[in-house]
Design a protein around this motif. Structure first.
Motif, PDB file in Angstrom:
ATOM      1  N   ASN A   1       2.516  44.956  -5.497  1.00  0.00           N
ATOM      2  CA  ASN A   1       3.665  44.510  -4.702  1.00  0.00           C
ATOM      3  C   ASN A   1       3.330  43.240  -3.932  1.00  0.00           C
ATOM      4  O   ASN A   1       4.110  42.282  -3.889  1.00  0.00           O
ATOM      5  N   ARG A   2       2.155  43.245  -3.311  1.00  0.00           N
ATOM      6  CA  ARG A   2       1.721  42.091  -2.516  1.00  0.00           C
ATOM      7  C   ARG A   2       1.484  40.878  -3.408  1.00  0.00           C
ATOM      8  O   ARG A   2       1.878  39.755  -3.072  1.00  0.00           O
ATOM      9  N   GLU A   3       0.858  41.100  -4.559  1.00  0.00           N
ATOM     10  CA  GLU A   3       0.588  40.006  -5.493  1.00  0.00           C
ATOM     11  C   GLU A   3       1.885  39.412  -6.018  1.00  0.00           C
ATOM     12  O   GLU A   3       2.016  38.189  -6.138  1.00  0.00           O
TER      13      GLU A   3
ATOM     14  N   GLN B   1       5.357  35.979  -9.238  1.00  0.00           N
ATOM     15  CA  GLN B   1       5.247  36.414 -10.635  1.00  0.00           C
ATOM     16  C   GLN B   1       5.385  37.939 -10.693  1.00  0.00           C
ATOM     17  O   GLN B   1       4.457  38.659 -11.067  1.00  0.00           O
ATOM     18  N   PRO B   2       6.553  38.460 -10.341  1.00  0.00           N
ATOM     19  CA  PRO B   2       6.711  39.918 -10.278  1.00  0.00           C
ATOM     20  C   PRO B   2       6.545  40.613 -11.622  1.00  0.00           C
ATOM     21  O   PRO B   2       5.916  41.677 -11.700  1.00  0.00           O
ATOM     22  N   PHE B   3       7.106  40.025 -12.673  1.00  0.00           N
ATOM     23  CA  PHE B   3       7.005  40.672 -13.984  1.00  0.00           C
ATOM     24  C   PHE B   3       5.557  40.812 -14.416  1.00  0.00           C
ATOM     25  O   PHE B   3       5.110  41.888 -14.842  1.00  0.00           O
ATOM     26  N   GLU B   4       4.805  39.739 -14.309  1.00  0.00           N
ATOM     27  CA  GLU B   4       3.403  39.751 -14.721  1.00  0.00           C
ATOM     28  C   GLU B   4       2.572  40.701 -13.848  1.00  0.00           C
ATOM     29  O   GLU B   4       1.719  41.439 -14.352  1.00  0.00           O
ATOM     30  N   SER B   5       2.838  40.681 -12.547  1.00  0.00           N
ATOM     31  CA  SER B   5       2.075  41.528 -11.630  1.00  0.00           C
ATOM     32  C   SER B   5       2.308  43.011 -11.908  1.00  0.00           C
ATOM     33  O   SER B   5       1.360  43.803 -11.950  1.00  0.00           O
ATOM     34  N   PHE B   6       3.560  43.381 -12.127  1.00  0.00           N
ATOM     35  CA  PHE B   6       3.862  44.796 -12.374  1.00  0.00           C
ATOM     36  C   PHE B   6       3.471  45.218 -13.793  1.00  0.00           C
ATOM     37  O   PHE B   6       3.190  46.395 -14.032  1.00  0.00           O
ATOM     38  N   LEU B   7       3.424  44.256 -14.719  1.00  0.00           N
ATOM     39  CA  LEU B   7       2.925  44.579 -16.051  1.00  0.00           C
ATOM     40  C   LEU B   7       1.430  44.881 -15.986  1.00  0.00           C
ATOM     41  O   LEU B   7       0.945  45.833 -16.630  1.00  0.00           O
ATOM     42  N   VAL B   8       0.697  44.117 -15.202  1.00  0.00           N
ATOM     43  CA  VAL B   8      -0.739  44.360 -15.045  1.00  0.00           C
ATOM     44  C   VAL B   8      -0.987  45.722 -14.413  1.00  0.00           C
ATOM     45  O   VAL B   8      -1.844  46.491 -14.869  1.00  0.00           O
ATOM     46  N   VAL B   9      -0.214  46.055 -13.363  1.00  0.00           N
ATOM     47  CA  VAL B   9      -0.429  47.349 -12.705  1.00  0.00           C
ATOM     48  C   VAL B   9      -0.043  48.497 -13.643  1.00  0.00           C
ATOM     49  O   VAL B   9      -0.670  49.570 -13.626  1.00  0.00           O
TER      50      VAL B   9
END
Length: 222
Positions: A179-181, A187-195
């Motif tokens: 969420n913070r990243e 880059q919400p899509f990329e960040s939540f894809l990584v998580v």
């Protein structure tokens, strides 16, 4: 597609040190939630199958309330309820909330496993001179424990994923970091894809370990 892969890889490489630390927090939350939930679940399972109407009523109320309300509401309710009485770190408040939530489901797992043991075995043990306590310890509990391993393992995996909800009270687990990243990097899509990949890997590891343990114990023959 190649550009997306490149961006996701960049986010992964930039964030993996923080995600690894957050993964440790996630695993700690999960472990405490499962252990605490197992203790609570066993107590309430025994209350529910006891001969006392009062204990059965208390167990039924607890299980109904916990299973009938969302976990995120329970986390907020317990967190703010606890800090009103006693100053507690948000990590422990979140872990306790997970334990209380899991306890209701684990109680039903244990109750079903205990009641699933053939009543004839209890009668046979009684005829051999065992009292009720000895029968439960030596005959019923060992079989019930083996029967409960598969659903307990599934509950462990559910707890791992449910631990993401404690981000709402500021615990620095995996989802909180994502969420913070996402907010900082835009880059919400990329960040939540990584998580999502982190959670997927963890679930796959625990699923493999659960199946290995089930095969080792040969629980299907329990």
């Amino acid at each position: 597609m190649l550009e997306l892969f490149s961006t996701v890889y960049e986010v992964f490489m930039r964030t993996y040190p923080g995600f690894l630390r957050a993964t440790v927090v996630t695993l700690q939350l999960t472990a405490i939630g499962v252990v605490l939930g197992t203790v609570i679940g066993l107590v309430f399972a025994l209350m529910k199958i006891s001969g006392s109407k009062i204990l059965q009523g208390i167990a039924n109320i607890y299980i109904t309330v916990i299973r009938g309300t969302p976990l995120i509401v329970q986390i907020m309710f317990l967190y703010f309820g606890i800090v009103e009485i006693y100053t507690m770190d948000n990590f422990w408040a979140g872990a306790i909330a997970l334990g209380v939530h899991n306890g209701a489901y684990i109680a039903e797992i244990f109750r079903g496993a205990i009641q699933g043991v053939d009543p004839g075995q209890r009668e046979a043990s009684m005829s051999l001179g065992m009292n009720r306590k000895q029968t439960m310890q030596r005959i019923v509990f060992p079989q019930a424990l083996r029967r409960s391993i598969p659903p307990l393992g599934n509950q462990f995996i559910i707890t791992l994923k449910d631990s993401s909800l404690v981000y709402i009270i500021g615990v620095g687990e995996i989802f909180s970091l994502a969420n913070r990243e996402a907010a900082q990097s835009f880059q919400p899509f990329e960040s939540f894809l990584v998580v999502a990949l982190y959670y997927l890997v963890l679930v796959m590891i625990f699923t493999y370990l659960l199946r290995w343990y089930e095969n080792k114990l040969d629980v299907d023959k329990a």
